[in-house]
Enzyme design. Structure first.
Site, short mmCIF file in Angstrom:
data_model
loop_
_atom_site.label_atom_id
_atom_site.label_comp_id
_atom_site.label_asym_id
_atom_site.label_seq_id
_atom_site.Cartn_x
_atom_site.Cartn_y
_atom_site.Cartn_z
CE1 TYR A 49 -4.07 -1.74 -0.15
CE2 TYR A 49 -3.48 -2.78 1.93
CZ TYR A 49 -4.32 -2.68 0.83
OH TYR A 49 -5.41 -3.52 0.72
CG ASN A 112 -12.48 -3.12 0.74
OD1 ASN A 112 -11.59 -3.89 1.10
ND2 ASN A 112 -12.23 -2.01 0.07
CD GLU A 126 -1.27 -4.67 -6.51
OE1 GLU A 126 -2.05 -5.45 -7.09
OE2 GLU A 126 -1.60 -3.53 -6.13
P1 IDP Z 1 -8.98 -0.30 -3.78
O1 IDP Z 1 -8.72 -1.41 -2.79
O2 IDP Z 1 -10.40 -0.31 -4.28
O3 IDP Z 1 -7.96 -0.21 -4.87
P2 IDP Z 1 -7.67 2.02 -2.57
O4 IDP Z 1 -8.12 3.44 -2.70
O5 IDP Z 1 -6.43 1.62 -3.31
O6 IDP Z 1 -8.90 1.09 -2.95
O7 IDP Z 1 -7.47 1.75 -1.03
C1 IDP Z 1 -6.84 0.57 -0.58
C2 IDP Z 1 -7.62 0.03 0.59
O8 IDP Z 1 -7.51 0.95 1.69
C3 IDP Z 1 -9.13 -0.11 0.37
O9 IDP Z 1 -9.47 -1.29 -0.29
C4 IDP Z 1 -9.64 -0.06 1.79
O10 IDP Z 1 -9.43 -1.30 2.47
C5 IDP Z 1 -8.73 0.99 2.41
N1 IDP Z 1 -9.27 2.35 2.30
C6 IDP Z 1 -9.27 3.15 1.21
N2 IDP Z 1 -9.83 4.34 1.47
C7 IDP Z 1 -10.20 4.30 2.77
C8 IDP Z 1 -10.83 5.24 3.67
O11 IDP Z 1 -11.17 6.36 3.30
N3 IDP Z 1 -11.04 4.82 4.95
C9 IDP Z 1 -10.67 3.59 5.39
N4 IDP Z 1 -10.06 2.68 4.60
C10 IDP Z 1 -9.83 3.03 3.31
#
Ligand code: IDP
Ligand code: MG
Length: 137
Positions: A49, A112, A126
């Site tokens: 990340y 998620n 990755e």
């Molecule tokens: P993605 O997994 O759909 O690519 P990203 O923006 O890359 O989404 O974010 C990575 C992961 O970080 C997300 O899947 C989620 O678990 C977490 N995440 C992203 N944005 C937030 C937030 O605003 N609050 C809490 N967790 C977040």
């Protein structure tokens, strides 16, 4: 044929959704070319990340992603990256469409269920990070 990196996150493993995720990718027609269960540590979380280091949710994301085993996979097939992302649904599971993995199994923006590569460079990076000779695991 394109490859993408898909990972069942700790919440998905705890909810016994590994088979569900694997089954969806199998039934869609993708080929499984790598799979392993592992526990992500902080160093690997910071590499995986990297784009989110320093963001307000980063510390919470690290605690979550290191909280239990994950199942890391490489799936291969036509447009695997874009189709994989579509199968996951949008990041905030509360907004994800029914029929997507996130839209069927979560309401959380953080917990998620699954990760999927967001483009060709991320997919290569990755897959190498989790499966390559250069990887940490
Ligand atoms: P993605 O997994 O759909 O690519 P990203 O923006 O890359 O989404 O974010 C990575 C992961 O970080 C997300 O899947 C989620 O678990 C977490 N995440 C992203 N944005 C937030 C937030 O605003 N609050 C809490 N967790 C977040
Ligand atoms: Mg992302």
């Amino acid at each position: 044929m394109e490859q993408t990196f898909i990972m069942v996150k700790p919440d998905g493993v705890r909810l016994c959704l590994v088979g569900e995720v694997v089954g969806r990718f199998e039934r869609r027609g993708f080929t499984l070319s790598g799979l392993k269960a592992l526990r992500i540590d902080r160093a690997l979380a910071e590499r995986h990340y990297a784009e989110h280091v320093g963001k307000p949710f980063f510390e919470s994301l690290v605690s979550f992603i290191t909280s239990g085993p994950v199942v890391a996979m490489v799936w291969e097939g036509r447009d695997a990256i874009a189709v994989g992302r579509a199968m996951l649904g949008v990041t905030d599971a509360g907004q994800a469409a029914p029929g997507t993995i996130r839209g069927d199994f979560s309401l959380s923006k953080e917990q998620n269920i699954v990760h999927g590569s967001d483009g060709p460079e991320s997919a290569v990076r990755e897959i190498k990070l989790f499966f390559g000779e250069d990887g940490l695991v």
